[in-house]
Structure formats: C-alpha cells, structure tokens
Design an enzyme around this catalytic site. Structure first.
Site, short mmCIF file in Angstrom:
data_model
loop_
_atom_site.label_atom_id
_atom_site.label_comp_id
_atom_site.label_asym_id
_atom_site.label_seq_id
_atom_site.Cartn_x
_atom_site.Cartn_y
_atom_site.Cartn_z
N GLU A 97 -4.39 -13.80 30.18
CA GLU A 97 -3.44 -13.02 30.18
C GLU A 97 -2.54 -12.77 28.99
O GLU A 97 -1.20 -12.99 28.96
CB GLU A 97 -2.55 -13.08 31.37
N GLU A 104 -9.07 -13.54 38.35
CA GLU A 104 -8.16 -13.96 39.23
C GLU A 104 -7.79 -12.40 40.17
O GLU A 104 -7.89 -11.50 39.79
CB GLU A 104 -6.88 -14.10 38.52
#
Length: 480
Positions: free
Chosen positions: A170, A379
C-alpha cells in the site's frame, strides 16, 4: 455480465490470511530489534485510539507456533506476513541482526512444516527510525539503495523456501497518510514532498524487483496496492470526468508506474502546472520500465464514489473515522478535480467503509484489462466490533456474510476471465488496527487484547473460523 454457470476456483488456489509485523508481533525492543517509525509515532499523544501501541500487539513473536497450529487446523493454504525491517537491520543498514533473521527462519519453517505456503511482504510501513533521522527516510533517494540492500538480505536468507513476495504494501496509503494528511509517520503535510516520496518508493520497488530476478529466479514478486475503484455519482458528464480524474490520481498514478514505468499524462501535466511534480533523474524511467511485477497485489476494502468539485470546493481536510462512531467520516476532495460523496446504494461499516463486493469484481476486471497481469488479493476483510458471549462463543455472522459475498464476487471475476492467484483475508488473528487500536477487529481468531488494562492474549476461534475452514475444504464450492 450474468453467467449461467460459474467457473470453479483453481485446484491450486491459495486460500489464505494476512498480517503485518507491527500489528501482530510485539517484542518491539527484544532480541536486538531497532526502533521503527511506528514505535516512535505511537508515543506522540493523541495519535492513536486511547494511545494504543504495538509494543506487545498480540504477541505473535512469542506465540507464532500456537498461531500457526490454528492456521493448520483451519487448513489455510497460505499465510502472508511482513518482515520488520528494523528487526533485520536495527539501524536500517549495516550489520544484520542474526536473532531477527532467525525469527523469520523459524516462522517460515514452521509454516512449511504445516503445509502452508509463506508469502513474504518486505515492507509494511515500519521504516527504521534511524533512516528517518539520518536523511528523512523515503524523502531521500538514499532510501533506494538501503531498501534494495535490505531486500537482497531477505532474498539470500529466505529465497530458497519462499516463492511469493510482496515488495511494498500500500504505497499509496503510507505515503498519503504520511505526507498529505499527517495521520501516519512522519506526520507531514506537503503535496510536493508527497509526490517526490512516491517517486522514490516506486524506484525502490523497481530496484527490489530487479535484484529479485538475480536471487530468486523461480519466485514471483509484485507490490500490493490499496485499490478503491472510482464510481461516478451520476451519469452527468462532469461527475463521470471527476471519477476519471480520481481513478488517475488515486489508482493509475501507482499501478501505471508499476507495470508500464510511466505516469498518467493528464495527471502529470496537472502536477507540473501546479509545480508539485516529482523531480526525475536520468535513468529513472528506464529502471521503472524494465522491472515489471509478476502479479498485481490488491488490497480491496471498498469503492469510492465521486462528483464534480469546483475550483473553490472541498479540500483534502476532513475527519477520517478512527473512532468507530458511524457517520463521522467527512467528504474530501481536490478542488477542480473531484470530491467524494456518500453512495446511498451501499451499506457502510461502523468505520464508514462502503460494503461493495461487486466493486471487487469491477476492480479485478479493470486491472486485468489494463495491465494483463494475474492478481493476488493480498487483503480483504471486515473490521468490526466483536462480542464474546457468556458461553465463550463469538458469533460474527456479519463477517461471514461480508466474506461470502466477496468470495462470490471473486468467482464471478474468474468466470469473467480474471486470473486470481489467491485470496488473503485480513486477518487471521485480531491485531492492532494502526490508529484504531484493538477495538476494530478483523480476525478469524479473537485475541483477548484491549486498549486498557492487562489481558491474557488468549486465542478464541470465532464462528467465521469454521466458515472459512469449510470454504477451504470445499474449494469454494459450498458457496453456491
């Protein structure tokens, strides 16, 4: 696209779960580990919910065998974990801390002994504080060399046993929250620095993938991107344009660089006019273009809906819900580009995250069509309040409903032609949810850890534990 019959999940599909070192390990200053930026940041008053920190977290560092035994009982095929950079290099570079390296040797061996494929995340936000102090961490090009050396140390140590690697987790989140909103370390608000930091991180990612080919030639590597597909609020052309702007500035800006080594032109031209485009040196774009990932890692939680934002409109300043008080998130935007708006077609969690399983399918198709890469869903999960009943059970039917709908969306995407390697639910055990403390729970396994007081950290299997166990045993066939 409606299908009469859905494609089955591949026989080798990696059903798994994920975590991050700072959020689960604890042992923040044990066995030679150095101080990370998060170890420092959480000690600033008011930064986290009730001042919670990861000093102990859920003590995975000392309880990893117990946790892996639970994973094996569930039957998961893969476990995605991250390595704490400061546990390997206490000062960010220089001499390796052998005790830190040994912990991950033991963790990987334990996973393999239980038939679980390890997926190693190299960087999940915890920068050694020594590098932040020395030269500003990601603010300096020096980080590219230090990050690459750190990666090579991991490749040499674990490349014989770990096939799948995630380079940066991320990047869009740790840079935006660190350098635009100041909600994460180092707590800076500077748009120009934000774009420069991102450029350095992208170069570091490319350099890490270049070296990966030399040390783990049979492995697979890619970044994990936090993808929130953009929707237009209405069919008005100005809202459609706002959504296009958002997709370029919040998604393509990273994924185009990962895969093509170029920035979106309209976004780049805009930043140049504003005087905040990153400085690029000779050879940068060659490095980016020549080192393409093997897959796109996707962390998916929600979609975001956008509408036109006037030149004097909403800015990026606005409350972000870290309290769990539903309805406290405020809309934000960039004047002249876009602003967020509540999508009334979607339900929201107590943390104001949109629940949109079809958005996952849409996002997977967009990535497939644009980049022609397989996807690892690194995720996806639901953070909510969980209640331990008097009989010790935890009936998280809401999590089962959430995950079931998203797994069905993945199967629909597979039928659409998307190649999905695996699905890593966030998370296996409960963990420290960064700014949200321990009240926001994601795990299949409840951990008796709270914001205040002493707690025994015992593990309790939730109802969702048994649902996922059944899903894995049936390779998703039980969902029909």
């Amino acid at each position: 696209m409606l299908h009469e019959k859905l494609t089955s999940f591949p026989k080798n599909f990696l059903w798994g779960a994920a975590s991050a070192a700072y959020q689960v390990e604890g042992a923040w200053n044990e066995d030679g580990k150095g101080i990370s930026n998060w170890d420092t940041f959480v000690r600033i008053p008011g930064k986290t919910f009730k001042g919670t920190n990861g000093d102990v977290a859920v003590d995975h560092y000392n309880r990893y065998k117990e946790d892996i035994q639970l994973m094996a009982e569930m039957g998961i095929k893969t476990y995605r974990f991250s390595v704490a950079w400061a546990r390997i290099f206490p000062n960010g570079k220089g001499e390796i801390n052998q005790e830190g390296l040994d912990f991950y040797h033991h963790l990987i061996d334990e996973l393999i002994d239980h038939g679980i494929e390890p997926i190693l995340t190299i960087y999940h936000w915890d920068l050694p504080q020594a590098l932040q102090d020395a030269y500003g961490g990601w603010e300096s090009r020096q980080v590219i060399e230090d990050f690459t050396n750190y990666c090579v140390a991991l490749y040499k140590a674990f490349g014989d046993r770990v096939k799948y690697w995630v380079s940066l987790n991320e990047q869009n989140v740790f840079t935006r929250l660190g350098y635009q909103s100041a909600m994460h370390p180092p707590g800076v608000k500077d748009d120009k620095l934000f774009y420069q930091v991102n450029h350095h991180a992208s170069l570091a990612n490319a350099a890490a993938m270049r070296e990966f080919r030399n040390y783990v030639p049979n492995g697979k590597i890619g970044p994990s991107f936090a993808y929130s597909p953009a929707y237009a609020a209405t069919s008005k052309p100005e809202d459609v344009l706002a959504a296009e702007n958002a997709e370029e500035f919040t998604s393509h800006w990273w994924m185009d660089v990962y895969v093509w080594g170029t920035y979106p032109k309209a976004a780049w031209d805009y930043l140049e006019r504003k005087g905040i485009a990153p400085h690029v040196e000779v050879g940068d774009f060659e490095l980016l273009r020549e080192n393409k990932p093997d897959f796109m890692g996707v962390n998916y939680y929600q979609t975001t809906t956008f509408e036109k934002n006037t030149l004097d409109g909403v800015t990026s300043e606005g409350n972000f819900n870290t309290s769990g008080e539903k309805g406290t998130t405020e809309d934000t935007g960039i004047p002249g580009l876009y602003k967020t708006v509540h999508n009334k077609n979607l339900n929201r969690t107590n943390w104001d995250w949109n629940i949109d399983p079809q958005g996952l399918r849409i996002g997977l198709r967009r990535i497939t069509n644009r980049y022609k890469l397989p996807v690892l869903i690194s995720e996806n999960g639901l953070g909510e309040y969980d209640q331990v009943e008097a009989d010790g059970s935890i009936n998280d039917d809401y999590r089962i409903e959430y995950l079931t709908s998203h797994v069905k969306a993945i199967q629909e995407a597979l039928t659409d032609g998307v190649e999905v390697i695996g699905y890593c639910v966030w998370s296996f055990t409960d963990l420290l949810s960064w700014l949200n403390g321990y009240q926001k729970r994601y795990g299949f396994v409840y951990v008796n850890q709270q914001e205040e007081g002493e707690h025994d950290l015992r593990r309790i299997k939730k109802k969702s534990f048994y649902w996922y166990k059944d899903t894995i045993e049936n390779n998703g066939e039980n969902l029909r």
